[in-house]
Design an enzyme around this catalytic site. Structure first.
Site, mmCIF file in Angstrom:
data_model
loop_
_atom_site.group_PDB
_atom_site.id
_atom_site.type_symbol
_atom_site.label_atom_id
_atom_site.label_comp_id
_atom_site.label_asym_id
_atom_site.label_seq_id
_atom_site.Cartn_x
_atom_site.Cartn_y
_atom_site.Cartn_z
ATOM 1 N N GLU A 109 5.889 -2.839 -13.903
ATOM 2 C CA GLU A 109 7.096 -3.401 -13.331
ATOM 3 C C GLU A 109 8.192 -4.087 -14.548
ATOM 4 O O GLU A 109 7.564 -5.001 -15.180
ATOM 5 C CB GLU A 109 7.005 -4.620 -12.524
ATOM 6 C CG GLU A 109 6.437 -4.028 -11.156
ATOM 7 C CD GLU A 109 7.399 -3.376 -10.282
ATOM 8 O OE1 GLU A 109 8.470 -3.242 -10.641
ATOM 9 O OE2 GLU A 109 6.913 -2.943 -9.147
ATOM 10 N N TYR A 133 0.554 -1.203 -0.003
ATOM 11 C CA TYR A 133 -0.023 -0.061 0.113
ATOM 12 C C TYR A 133 0.690 1.286 -0.170
ATOM 13 O O TYR A 133 1.967 1.245 -0.113
ATOM 14 C CB TYR A 133 -0.809 0.106 1.179
ATOM 15 C CG TYR A 133 -1.804 -1.329 1.519
ATOM 16 C CD1 TYR A 133 -2.662 -1.835 0.504
ATOM 17 C CD2 TYR A 133 -1.477 -2.130 2.472
ATOM 18 C CE1 TYR A 133 -3.379 -2.708 0.709
ATOM 19 C CE2 TYR A 133 -2.091 -3.406 2.482
ATOM 20 C CZ TYR A 133 -3.065 -3.868 1.640
ATOM 21 O OH TYR A 133 -3.725 -4.950 1.758
#
Ligand SMILES: [Zn+2]
Length: 396
Positions: A366, A347
């Site tokens: 990514e 988070y």
């Protein structure tokens, strides 16, 4: 390049003469009213530079124009004080030259300095790239936003939130370079013409969110200046900073956002570290704050944060993401082969906060696969995979 407006010239004429889309001449000259040009005023023509040429025996403007594959009148324009009927061998004249190659080539060890050098070149040749300083790093480096496009749909991208993921910066810089090159030369990328995208979309790109951290990873503790002792202490006196993700104060910038920050703080380090320390409170670090403020000032329809590694795309946060996020990430998957992952037990990231605050699509990309910092030998492969996603951001 800059030229001086002659009697009778119009922006439309320049657009035809230099084969540069009119909109790019307009946006390269925000302070010029292109509808009513003033004689003697300077105007920027993007995509060209001016070279010097030494007149050889027997040369005429016509033969020089032929050799350089440029219109005759373009030589007249850049040599307003030279009598073309009376050229002398050995005399220097100016010749406008269309740029057809990329500036962003030296992508290994892509420090803040290399970034600024490339930026300066791009800005000179493509003045329709708007550049703005959105804040300063802890060590005072400029955090720079580039804006490209005249459209109403605003799309944001950023790179190098994490220091040892700096390869994301040259990925974005090369993309910018390819995009502006295709625009000025009216060429395509992957078969797609770029001008319609320029007119639809306004891209906001912050290629290097964490310049202090990037320089620390690449250049070592010297780059930390007055914080040299402090970074060595945080790094357990190890002079190798290749595992360092944080900013120069040891705060993980992508753990700094008020989106379940407490949960992240609870289970992570409680003091400065090379990675994962979310800070003593949300948005304490100038780099994270600069991006939050930029986001607040604008109306981004979507954001993309470039990280490495894993070849995956995180696209959800606590069910707050809109249905459109799935459509977009499916297209990203199609063009890159990267795997979408909706939820992950992590988070307080920028995309988490963006989804929570705006209920609009936010993505953490990514790039590549391996151990950070990814070897530069992977650059071409990573770039090709990512290019599809970056372009999809223009047409979606
Ligand atoms: Zn990262």
């Amino acid at each position: 390049m800059q030229i001086t407006i002659r009697p009778g010239d119009t922006a439309w004429y320049y657009s035809q003469l230099f084969q540069i889309p009119l909109i790019l001449i307009e946006t390269s000259n925000p302070d010029v009213n292109v509808a009513t040009l003033t004689i003697g005023q300077s105007i920027e023509i993007p995509g060209f530079i001016i070279n010097e040429y030494i007149v050889q025996t027997g040369d005429s403007y016509w033969s020089i124009a032929n050799r350089y594959q440029i219109p005759l009148d373009s030589i007249e324009i850049v040599n307003p004080n030279i009598n073309s009927q009376n050229l002398q061998a050995g005399q220097t004249i100016l010749v406008p030259v269309r740029i057809q190659d990329l500036f962003v080539n030296d992508i290994d060890q892509y420090t803040y300095e290399k970034f600024i050098q490339d930026l300066t070149l791009l800005q000179q040749v493509y003045p329709f790239i708007q550049q703005r300083n959105i804040g300063n790093s802890v060590l005072g480096k400029d955090i720079i936003e580039l804006q490209i496009g005249s459209g109403s749909k605003q799309v944001h991208m950023n790179g190098s939130f994490h220091a040892n993921e700096w390869i994301t910066t040259p990925v974005l810089m090369k993309f910018i370079n390819e995009y502006v090159l295709a625009l000025t030369n009216s060429t395509t990328i992957r078969g797609l013409p770029m001008l319609p995208f320029y007119q639809q979309t306004q891209l906001s790109i912050v290629p290097m969110v964490n310049p202090d951290g990037v320089d620390l990873v690449i250049l070592g503790a010297d780059a930390a200046g007055e914080l040299q002792e402090s970074v060595l202490e945080i790094n357990n006196q190890n002079i190798d900073f290749s595992d360092w993700k944080a900013n120069i104060r040891g705060v993980d910038l992508n753990n700094q956002y008020p989106a379940l920050w407490d949960v992240e703080a609870e289970r992570n380090p409680t003091s400065p570290q090379p990675r994962d320390f979310p800070g003593y409170a949300p948005l304490t670090e100038p780099e994270a704050l600069a991006i939050a403020e930029l986001t607040g000032d604008r109306d981004f329809s979507r954001v993309n944060a470039l990280h490495t590694q894993g070849e995956v795309i995180f696209w959800g946060f606590e069910g707050l993401e809109p249905p459109e996020s799935l459509t977009i990430v499916t297209e990203f998957e199609r063009v890159s082969g990267y795997i979408p992952i909706q939820y992950v037990d992590s988070y307080a990231g920028y995309k988490d906060w963006f989804i929570q605050e705006y209920r609009r699509p936010g993505f953490t990309l990514e790039l590549g696969q391996g151990t950070n910092p990814l070897p530069i030998s992977q650059f071409d492969e990573i770039y090709e995979e990512t290019l599809g996603i970056l372009i999809a951001n223009l047409y979606l």
